[in-house]
Design a protein around this motif. Structure first.
Motif, PDB file in Angstrom:
ATOM      1  N   UNK A 135       0.823  -1.215   0.000  1.00  0.00           N
ATOM      2  CA  UNK A 135       0.000   0.000   0.000  1.00  0.00           C
ATOM      3  C   UNK A 135       0.857   1.266   0.000  1.00  0.00           C
ATOM      4  N   UNK A 136       1.928   1.259   0.763  1.00  0.00           N
ATOM      5  CA  UNK A 136       2.793   2.442   0.783  1.00  0.00           C
ATOM      6  C   UNK A 136       3.573   2.573  -0.520  1.00  0.00           C
ATOM      7  N   UNK A 137       3.921   1.454  -1.111  1.00  0.00           N
ATOM      8  CA  UNK A 137       4.601   1.496  -2.409  1.00  0.00           C
ATOM      9  C   UNK A 137       3.695   2.117  -3.477  1.00  0.00           C
ATOM     10  N   UNK A 138       2.402   1.812  -3.413  1.00  0.00           N
ATOM     11  CA  UNK A 138       1.459   2.397  -4.370  1.00  0.00           C
ATOM     12  C   UNK A 138       1.352   3.908  -4.186  1.00  0.00           C
ATOM     13  N   UNK A 139       1.519   4.376  -2.948  1.00  0.00           N
ATOM     14  CA  UNK A 139       1.418   5.821  -2.669  1.00  0.00           C
ATOM     15  C   UNK A 139       2.705   6.568  -2.959  1.00  0.00           C
ATOM     16  N   UNK A 153       6.585  10.746  13.164  1.00  0.00           N
ATOM     17  CA  UNK A 153       5.254  11.266  13.442  1.00  0.00           C
ATOM     18  C   UNK A 153       4.289  11.007  12.301  1.00  0.00           C
ATOM     19  N   UNK A 154       4.640  11.448  11.085  1.00  0.00           N
ATOM     20  CA  UNK A 154       3.760  11.219   9.942  1.00  0.00           C
ATOM     21  C   UNK A 154       3.665   9.744   9.568  1.00  0.00           C
ATOM     22  N   UNK A 155       4.652   8.945   9.994  1.00  0.00           N
ATOM     23  CA  UNK A 155       4.581   7.514   9.757  1.00  0.00           C
ATOM     24  C   UNK A 155       3.378   6.874  10.433  1.00  0.00           C
ATOM     25  N   UNK A 156       2.959   7.444  11.567  1.00  0.00           N
ATOM     26  CA  UNK A 156       1.739   6.951  12.213  1.00  0.00           C
ATOM     27  C   UNK A 156       0.542   7.078  11.287  1.00  0.00           C
ATOM     28  N   UNK A 157       0.443   8.203  10.574  1.00  0.00           N
ATOM     29  CA  UNK A 157      -0.670   8.405   9.641  1.00  0.00           C
ATOM     30  C   UNK A 157      -0.568   7.425   8.480  1.00  0.00           C
ATOM     31  N   UNK A 158       0.641   7.235   7.950  1.00  0.00           N
ATOM     32  CA  UNK A 158       0.821   6.290   6.848  1.00  0.00           C
ATOM     33  C   UNK A 158       0.402   4.884   7.259  1.00  0.00           C
ATOM     34  N   UNK A 159       0.799   4.462   8.448  1.00  0.00           N
ATOM     35  CA  UNK A 159       0.417   3.133   8.929  1.00  0.00           C
ATOM     36  C   UNK A 159      -1.080   3.043   9.177  1.00  0.00           C
ATOM     37  N   UNK A 160      -1.652   4.078   9.762  1.00  0.00           N
ATOM     38  CA  UNK A 160      -3.092   4.088  10.047  1.00  0.00           C
ATOM     39  C   UNK A 160      -3.891   3.919   8.752  1.00  0.00           C
ATOM     40  N   UNK A 161      -3.522   4.658   7.706  1.00  0.00           N
ATOM     41  CA  UNK A 161      -4.240   4.572   6.442  1.00  0.00           C
ATOM     42  C   UNK A 161      -4.093   3.183   5.818  1.00  0.00           C
ATOM     43  N   UNK A 162      -2.892   2.622   5.899  1.00  0.00           N
ATOM     44  CA  UNK A 162      -2.668   1.283   5.346  1.00  0.00           C
ATOM     45  C   UNK A 162      -3.479   0.237   6.099  1.00  0.00           C
TER      46      UNK A 162
END
Length: 338
Positions: free
Chosen positions: A189-193, A205-214
């Motif tokens: 999912x992160x690779x697609x983004x 900090x922003x990694x929390x948002x990336x993980x939450x969305x995934x």
């Protein structure tokens, strides 16, 4: 000129969101002058020089030398484009603009690492096994220093027969290695983004948002427009199970990356954890999958079980490490640990 309390060195810890200033008395056993610490938001100023002028105005202090610990790769020891921050800083230009006798740029995690010789034992907290590293001044030791803030910082710290040497790296930008089936799904999912996915895409900090969305996508749930602070708050009060899962997942991935860094740098003598997001993550690091995934290194599991992981609880390790570098710049030895 003797850089004592009457002629202090200016210290700065410059990240993506904030810059902290303080002064160092290089003749003192406790060189960081804690009562001089001030914090400013990067977005409120056009340049670092403007912010330093404001600090001098607010405090009434001046300095003839400066050590700037900055979040980014220092090119030729002279310039840095701050990661996650619009400022571009040149040591020489800063020296000329402010009329300083000397200005030095170092990587922010190099400074974080150099705080370690000055830390007291009550400023260290074991994560997992109750182990604290012993610094052997008569041998050769290697440590990892890492942690999440606006980004993910990584440094190596070498103790070589009484001499401390810091290894500046951009290890937070190394590619993410998936270790579990869930990791693979997150990576897809992160690779697609983002295309290439670095460790920093999750451990910050922003990694929390990336993980939450995934994780929301993987669970087939509608994602809320949460900030990192929203996620940690809802995880802390257990009001949102997906936020709890997000922070638990970050803790596990953090452990995997920390263990990989031990293998890569030969940091068998310990991992020091620091960074602006560390405090809020501590309950999950202590109780979640951090240590299990740190140790899960196949044939090296027995070795990894004996490697200490320690959180730095000093409020300003970046400034403390910059103060240590200021001491060394004068030719003095660092004070002994308390």
């Amino acid at each position: 000129m003797d850089r004592s309390a009457s002629h202090p060195t200016l210290l700065a810890d410059l990240g993506g969101t904030n810059v902290r200033f303080a002064l160092a008395d290089t003749t003192s056993a406790t060189p960081l002058m804690m009562d001089s610490v001030r914090r400013y938001r990067v977005k409120d100023f056009d340049t670092l020089a403007d912010t330093i002028r404001q600090y001098f105005t607010d405090t009434g202090h001046t300095a003839s030398h400066a050590i700037i610990a900055a979040a980014g790769r220092i090119a030729h020891g002279e310039t840095v484009q701050i990661t996650n921050n619009p400022w571009n800083v040149s040591a020489h230009a800063l020296q000329v603009e402010l009329g300083l006798e000397g200005a030095r740029l170092v990587n922010d995690f190099a400074a974080q690492g150099m705080s370690i010789p000055l830390l007291c034992k009550d400023q260290l907290q074991p994560v997992g096994p109750d182990l604290l590293p012993e610094h052997d001044q008569k041998s050769s030791q290697t440590f990892v220093v890492m942690g999440p803030g606006t980004g993910l910082g990584v440094a190596g710290l070498l103790l070589r027969y009484g001499h401390w040497i810091v290894l500046e790296t951009e290890g937070g930008h190394a590619g993410f290695a998936a270790h579990t089936a869930e990791d693979v799904e997150i990576l897809h999912r992160l690779n697609a983004r983002f295309g290439r996915v670095s460790n920093e895409r999750m451990i910050c900090g922003n990694g929390l948002v990336n993980l939450y969305l995934a994780l929301a996508d993987m669970a087939g749930q509608r994602a809320e427009e949460y900030t990192p602070e929203d996620i940690t708050a809802r995880a802390t009060d257990a009001s949102d199970p997906l936020c709890v899962r997000t922070v638990e997942t970050l803790a596990g991935i953090f452990g995997s990356v920390a263990g990989d860094l031990v293998l890569s740098l030969g940091g068998w003598d310990g991992v020091y954890l620091t960074g602006g997001v560390l405090k809020i993550l501590m309950p999950w690091l202590q109780n979640g999958g951090f240590r299990e995934r740190f140790e899960a290194k196949g044939r090296f599991r027995d070795t990894m079980e004996r490697v200490p992981t320690i959180a730095i609880t000093h409020p300003e390790p970046g400034l403390l490490g910059a103060a240590a570098l200021a001491v060394l710049d004068t030719g003095r030895a660092l004070p002994s640990q308390h």
